[in-house]
Design an enzyme around this catalytic site. Structure first.
Site, short mmCIF file in Angstrom:
data_model
loop_
_atom_site.label_atom_id
_atom_site.label_comp_id
_atom_site.label_asym_id
_atom_site.label_seq_id
_atom_site.Cartn_x
_atom_site.Cartn_y
_atom_site.Cartn_z
N LYS A 150 0.65 4.62 6.98
CA LYS A 150 0.15 5.46 5.88
C LYS A 150 0.83 6.83 5.97
O LYS A 150 1.54 7.13 6.91
CB LYS A 150 -1.38 5.65 5.96
CG LYS A 150 -2.20 4.37 6.02
CD LYS A 150 -2.16 3.57 4.74
CE LYS A 150 -2.99 2.28 4.85
NZ LYS A 150 -2.80 1.41 3.67
N SER A 205 0.81 -1.23 0.00
CA SER A 205 0.00 0.00 0.00
C SER A 205 0.84 1.28 0.00
O SER A 205 0.34 2.34 -0.33
CB SER A 205 -0.95 0.01 1.20
OG SER A 205 -0.22 0.12 2.40
#
Length: 321
Positions: free
Chosen positions: A177, A107
Site C-alpha cells: 500500500k 488495489s
C-alpha cells in the site's frame, strides 16, 4: 763472407724462433679467440645446447610438473560448488538488500498492476530508516487484513525459490500500500473532499486510479500513534486498507516493525519498468507539522533561560539604584 755466411746461417737459426713465437702468439690468439669465441658463442651454444638439454631436461621437468600438478576438475564437478555459491549470494541479497514481490491484486492500480514484480529495498531499514509519507511499502499482515484461504498455497519448489530470493515472495501474508500518514500525524477525509494530513489537503491526481474517489468511505480525524503508519491503496474503491480495519488492534494503522521495506522499482515485465518515487504533494510546506513546530519549541526552550537571566540582572540593577 764467413760473417755473411754465419749471419746467413744465423738467420735460419733465428727464424724458427720467430715463427715459434708467432706460433705461440697465434696459439695464444687462437686460444684467446677460442676463449672469446667460446664466451661469445657460449650464448648461442648455451641457447642451442640447453635447447637440446631442455628437451631432455624439459621432459624431466614436465614429468615432474605432471606428477606434482593437480588435474583440473571437470565442469560437472565444479557446477555444484558454483550453484551453492550463487544460492548463498542470492539468500544474502534477499535478506539484506532487495527482495522481489509479485502484485496479486488491483488495489494499487494504475501505479501497480496485477502480475507486476517489484523490488523492495530491505537495506535502509537496517540502518534505522522508517517509512515516510508517499512511499509504497510492503508489510506483513498485522492480523485479520487478509482473508484465510483466499490465495493458493505455493508448492515446495516455489517456497524454496522464494526463500532464497530467486522468485517473488511466496509469503501470502504480505500486502502493498501507499503510506499516507506517519506517527504523530492526524489524517481525515470528508465526504466529497480530499484526504487531509495535519490539515493539509493532498493532491492525489498523479497516482489515484482514474475515477477513484479519495474519500469513499469517509473517515477521521485519526491520530496516528507513534511508530505506526496509515496506509491506503491507489485504487480506493478496490482496496481493503487502513480505512476498513479500524476495529482491529492499532485502529487500522500498521506498526513500523511490520514493514518489510519500500518498493522502489517495477522490475517485470520489462514494458512496465518504472521507478516508484514519492509524489510531490507529500513535499508541500506545512505538511510535517511536528517537524515545523519542533524547531520553534526548541528555540523557545533555549531562549527562556537567557530571558530570565536578563530580567533578573535588570531587576538587580534597579534595586541597586
Amino acid at each position: 763472407m764467413a760473417v755473411g755466411a754465419r749471419s746467413g746461417h744465423d738467420e735460419p737459426e733465428k727464424r724458427p724462433d720467430r715463427p715459434a713465437q708467432q706460433v705461440a702468439a697465434m696459439t695464444d690468439d687462437s686460444t684467446g679467440r677460442q676463449d672469446g669465441d667460446a664466451g661469445s658463442d657460449q650464448g648461442p651454444d648455451q641457447g642451442a645446447t640447453p635447447s637440446g638439454d631442455t628437451g631432455d631436461g624439459g621432459d624431466g621437468a614436465d614429468t615432474g610438473r605432471g606428477r606434482g600438478a593437480k588435474k583440473p576438475r571437470s565442469f560437472w564437478k565444479e557446477l555444484p560448488l558454483l550453484i551453492g555459491i550463487a544460492l548463498i549470494l542470492a539468500l544474502l541479497i534477499k535478506t539484506f538488500l532487495v527482495q522481489a514481490f509479485s502484485i496479486p491484486s488491483d488495489s494499487m492500480m494504475n501505479t501497480l498492476q496485477r502480475g507486476d514484480r517489484v523490488l523492495v529495498d530491505k537495506l535502509t531499514p537496517w540502518f534505522g530508516s522508517e517509512p515516510e509519507r508517499g512511499e509504497v511499502v510492503v508489510f506483513h499482515d498485522p492480523g485479520g487484513w487478509l482473508e484465510e484461504g483466499k490465495t493458493p498455497e505455493p508448492n515446495v519448489l516455489q517456497k524454496a525459490l522464494s526463500f532464497i530470493g530467486l522468485m517473488p515472495s511466496a509469503e501470502e501474508k504480505d500486502l502493498i500500500k501507499r503510506v499516507i500518514a506517519v506517527g504523530g500525524d492526524t489524517v481525515s477525509c470528508k465526504e466529497g473532499g480530499k484526504v487531509t494530513v495535519n490539515g493539509k489537503e493532498l493532491d492525489e491526481t498523479s497516482y489515484l486510479y482514474p475515477g477513484s474517489l479519495p474519500c469513499e468511505p469517509v473517515f477521521g480525524p485519526i491520530k496516528v500513534p507513534e511508530g505506526r503508519i496509515w496506509v491506503m491503496g491507489d485504487n480506493r474503491q478496490n482496496s481493503l486498507d487502513s480505512r476498513y480495519h479500524q476495529e482491529l488492534a492499532g485502529g487500522g494503522t500498521v506498526s513500523n516493525d511490520e514493514v518489510v521495506g519500500r518498493a522502489v522499482v517495477i522490475a517485470w515485465p520489462v514494458t512496465r519498468w518504472a521507478t516508484l518515487p514519492v509524489p510531490s504533494t507529500f513535499d508541500q510546506p506545512g505538511l510535517s507539522q511536528a517537524l515545523a513546530v519542533a524547531p520553534g519549541a526548541a528555540g523557545v526552550a533555549g531562549a527562556l533561560p537567557l530571558v530570565l537571566w536578563r530580567r533578573k540582572k535588570l531587576a538587580a540593577r534597579h534595586t541597586a539604584e
